[in-house]
Motif scaffolding. Sequence first.
Motif, PDB file in Angstrom:
ATOM      1  N   PRO A  29     -23.473  39.290  43.052  1.00  0.00           N
ATOM      2  CA  PRO A  29     -22.595  40.443  42.854  1.00  0.00           C
ATOM      3  C   PRO A  29     -21.610  40.194  41.718  1.00  0.00           C
ATOM      4  N   PRO A  30     -21.307  41.228  40.935  1.00  0.00           N
ATOM      5  CA  PRO A  30     -20.372  41.049  39.821  1.00  0.00           C
ATOM      6  C   PRO A  30     -18.951  40.757  40.318  1.00  0.00           C
ATOM      7  N   ILE A  31     -18.253  39.917  39.573  1.00  0.00           N
ATOM      8  CA  ILE A  31     -16.819  39.707  39.832  1.00  0.00           C
ATOM      9  C   ILE A  31     -16.120  40.073  38.526  1.00  0.00           C
ATOM     10  N   THR A  32     -15.234  41.041  38.580  1.00  0.00           N
ATOM     11  CA  THR A  32     -14.650  41.603  37.359  1.00  0.00           C
ATOM     12  C   THR A  32     -14.114  40.536  36.413  1.00  0.00           C
ATOM     13  N   ASP A  33     -13.315  39.605  36.955  1.00  0.00           N
ATOM     14  CA  ASP A  33     -12.686  38.646  36.043  1.00  0.00           C
ATOM     15  C   ASP A  33     -13.362  37.274  36.108  1.00  0.00           C
ATOM     16  N   GLY A  34     -14.593  37.231  36.580  1.00  0.00           N
ATOM     17  CA  GLY A  34     -15.263  35.932  36.722  1.00  0.00           C
ATOM     18  C   GLY A  34     -16.452  35.772  35.803  1.00  0.00           C
ATOM     19  N   PHE A  35     -16.974  34.577  35.779  1.00  0.00           N
ATOM     20  CA  PHE A  35     -18.222  34.278  35.077  1.00  0.00           C
ATOM     21  C   PHE A  35     -19.204  33.679  36.077  1.00  0.00           C
ATOM     22  N   VAL A  36     -20.483  33.975  35.867  1.00  0.00           N
ATOM     23  CA  VAL A  36     -21.536  33.294  36.611  1.00  0.00           C
ATOM     24  C   VAL A  36     -21.926  32.087  35.756  1.00  0.00           C
ATOM     25  N   VAL A  37     -22.014  30.919  36.367  1.00  0.00           N
ATOM     26  CA  VAL A  37     -22.388  29.714  35.621  1.00  0.00           C
ATOM     27  C   VAL A  37     -23.681  29.180  36.226  1.00  0.00           C
ATOM     28  N   ASN A  38     -24.638  28.821  35.380  1.00  0.00           N
ATOM     29  CA  ASN A  38     -25.850  28.209  35.941  1.00  0.00           C
ATOM     30  C   ASN A  38     -26.393  27.094  35.053  1.00  0.00           C
ATOM     31  N   ILE A  39     -27.107  26.223  35.745  1.00  0.00           N
ATOM     32  CA  ILE A  39     -27.707  25.046  35.111  1.00  0.00           C
ATOM     33  C   ILE A  39     -29.001  25.451  34.417  1.00  0.00           C
ATOM     34  N   GLY A  40     -29.239  24.925  33.217  1.00  0.00           N
ATOM     35  CA  GLY A  40     -30.494  25.164  32.504  1.00  0.00           C
ATOM     36  C   GLY A  40     -31.409  23.944  32.560  1.00  0.00           C
ATOM     37  N   ASP A  41     -32.602  24.105  31.990  1.00  0.00           N
ATOM     38  CA  ASP A  41     -33.639  23.058  32.095  1.00  0.00           C
ATOM     39  C   ASP A  41     -33.219  21.715  31.488  1.00  0.00           C
ATOM     40  N   MET A  42     -32.504  21.775  30.358  1.00  0.00           N
ATOM     41  CA  MET A  42     -32.138  20.486  29.734  1.00  0.00           C
ATOM     42  C   MET A  42     -31.163  19.704  30.608  1.00  0.00           C
ATOM     43  N   MET A  43     -30.276  20.436  31.317  1.00  0.00           N
ATOM     44  CA  MET A  43     -29.323  19.744  32.207  1.00  0.00           C
ATOM     45  C   MET A  43     -30.063  19.174  33.416  1.00  0.00           C
ATOM     46  N   ALA A  44     -31.080  19.904  33.881  1.00  0.00           N
ATOM     47  CA  ALA A  44     -31.904  19.374  34.983  1.00  0.00           C
ATOM     48  C   ALA A  44     -32.591  18.090  34.520  1.00  0.00           C
ATOM     49  N   MET A  45     -33.090  18.095  33.259  1.00  0.00           N
ATOM     50  CA  MET A  45     -33.750  16.900  32.729  1.00  0.00           C
ATOM     51  C   MET A  45     -32.752  15.747  32.565  1.00  0.00           C
ATOM     52  N   ILE A  56     -35.358  15.647  22.079  1.00  0.00           N
ATOM     53  CA  ILE A  56     -34.256  16.003  21.181  1.00  0.00           C
ATOM     54  C   ILE A  56     -33.974  17.491  21.405  1.00  0.00           C
ATOM     55  N   CYS A  57     -32.715  17.811  21.530  1.00  0.00           N
ATOM     56  CA  CYS A  57     -32.304  19.184  21.851  1.00  0.00           C
ATOM     57  C   CYS A  57     -32.998  20.218  20.950  1.00  0.00           C
ATOM     58  N   ARG A  58     -32.967  19.996  19.648  1.00  0.00           N
ATOM     59  CA  ARG A  58     -33.540  20.956  18.671  1.00  0.00           C
ATOM     60  C   ARG A  58     -35.028  21.224  18.955  1.00  0.00           C
ATOM     61  N   ASP A  59     -35.777  20.144  19.222  1.00  0.00           N
ATOM     62  CA  ASP A  59     -37.228  20.287  19.432  1.00  0.00           C
ATOM     63  C   ASP A  59     -37.523  21.075  20.701  1.00  0.00           C
ATOM     64  N   TRP A  60     -36.775  20.765  21.729  1.00  0.00           N
ATOM     65  CA  TRP A  60     -36.968  21.435  23.005  1.00  0.00           C
ATOM     66  C   TRP A  60     -36.692  22.938  22.877  1.00  0.00           C
ATOM     67  N   LEU A  61     -35.562  23.275  22.259  1.00  0.00           N
ATOM     68  CA  LEU A  61     -35.192  24.693  22.139  1.00  0.00           C
ATOM     69  C   LEU A  61     -36.188  25.454  21.272  1.00  0.00           C
ATOM     70  N   LEU A  62     -36.642  24.799  20.225  1.00  0.00           N
ATOM     71  CA  LEU A  62     -37.586  25.455  19.314  1.00  0.00           C
ATOM     72  C   LEU A  62     -38.869  25.831  20.053  1.00  0.00           C
ATOM     73  N   LYS A  63     -39.329  24.898  20.863  1.00  0.00           N
ATOM     74  CA  LYS A  63     -40.555  25.141  21.628  1.00  0.00           C
ATOM     75  C   LYS A  63     -40.375  26.339  22.574  1.00  0.00           C
ATOM     76  N   ARG A  64     -39.240  26.363  23.272  1.00  0.00           N
ATOM     77  CA  ARG A  64     -39.017  27.439  24.238  1.00  0.00           C
ATOM     78  C   ARG A  64     -38.783  28.777  23.542  1.00  0.00           C
ATOM     79  N   PHE A  65     -38.069  28.779  22.408  1.00  0.00           N
ATOM     80  CA  PHE A  65     -37.813  30.033  21.689  1.00  0.00           C
ATOM     81  C   PHE A  65     -39.118  30.615  21.188  1.00  0.00           C
ATOM     82  N   LYS A  66     -39.974  29.751  20.643  1.00  0.00           N
ATOM     83  CA  LYS A  66     -41.242  30.242  20.092  1.00  0.00           C
ATOM     84  C   LYS A  66     -42.064  30.898  21.199  1.00  0.00           C
ATOM     85  N   ALA A  67     -42.088  30.276  22.375  1.00  0.00           N
ATOM     86  CA  ALA A  67     -42.868  30.833  23.484  1.00  0.00           C
ATOM     87  C   ALA A  67     -42.301  32.202  23.893  1.00  0.00           C
TER      88      ALA A  67
END
Length: 314
Positions: free
Chosen positions: A229-245, A299-310
Amino acid sequence: MQEYIPVIDISDIYQSDKNRHLQIAQRVDEACRHSGFFCITGHHISQKDIQRIKAFARHFFSLPMEDKQSVSILNNQIYRGYSSHEMEQLDYQRSIDYKEIFDMGYHLDADHPEVQRKEPFRGSNQHPEHLIAGWTKLFETHYQNMTELAKVLFRIIALGLKLEENFFNDMFFESLSTFRIIHYPGLPEQRNRVVCGAHTDYGILTILHQDDVGGLQVRSKDNQWVDVPPITDGFVVNIGDMMAMWTNDRYKSTSHRVLNIGQDRISMPFFTEPHPSQLIQCLPQCSDEQNPPKYPPVICRDWLLKRFKAAYNG
Ligand SMILES: O=C(O)CCC(=O)C(=O)O
Ligand SMILES: [Fe+2]
């Protein structure tokens, strides 16, 4: 809201009481291990700024397609600018996304060595200043403010992982973080249609503001979709794949999606990423003999490039 996605007030992190810092860090650590999602309040991004950005976003998305295309992502090779509904598919097995987006990143001048070398993602933003006066200053300032908020969250995360408080800070110098605004047109005839396919985020940490329409859902451990549910003055924060790795799956990168509720919706994620050359390999605190590293270093750059291309070509 369900404890699966706890609301955590981080205001005490801006004060000096170290015990309170540790209490916040413990709650964040629990959420990252459990669902990989939490909401924050008590941050220092002003409501006024959020409302202004949202108003600018609504204005931009309401412009004729020809105007929006003047800052098209196709004008450059660095994934910055406007993309229309068909271009990005996050669940690329199925083409279902229905949204338009504007992306910006860390600004580098044309004479910066990485721009000269034409490195992926590096360069300057394409702001629609010619369409909406004041855009550049507002968005560049917000990008800096979100970077500061990300650093605060990384201090909290470092404490939770029992690392030195500033462990992550230098890694975000001239980062690959992206600030994105997303418009989901309301489709009254297609209520509950998925308009952003189920996916996990590619990167480290996503800090998202959503307006009050709702529609964001997170997959629970027993495979149910849980509303955020939305919270007017809040942010939703979530973990991404690189942080899981990075944390050897101590922190969960959890699948989420967006449903059409029948009304126009704006959301604004800040995808926090480190410097392109940052090596992401299992943190020493997150493995031992019983629990060896599960992922090869990237390497961060390589990982992101692969995911962006997909996502863009898949
Ligand atoms: O619009 C939203 O609330 C979520 C968007 C999202 O998950 C993404 O862009 O990665
Ligand atoms: Fe996402």
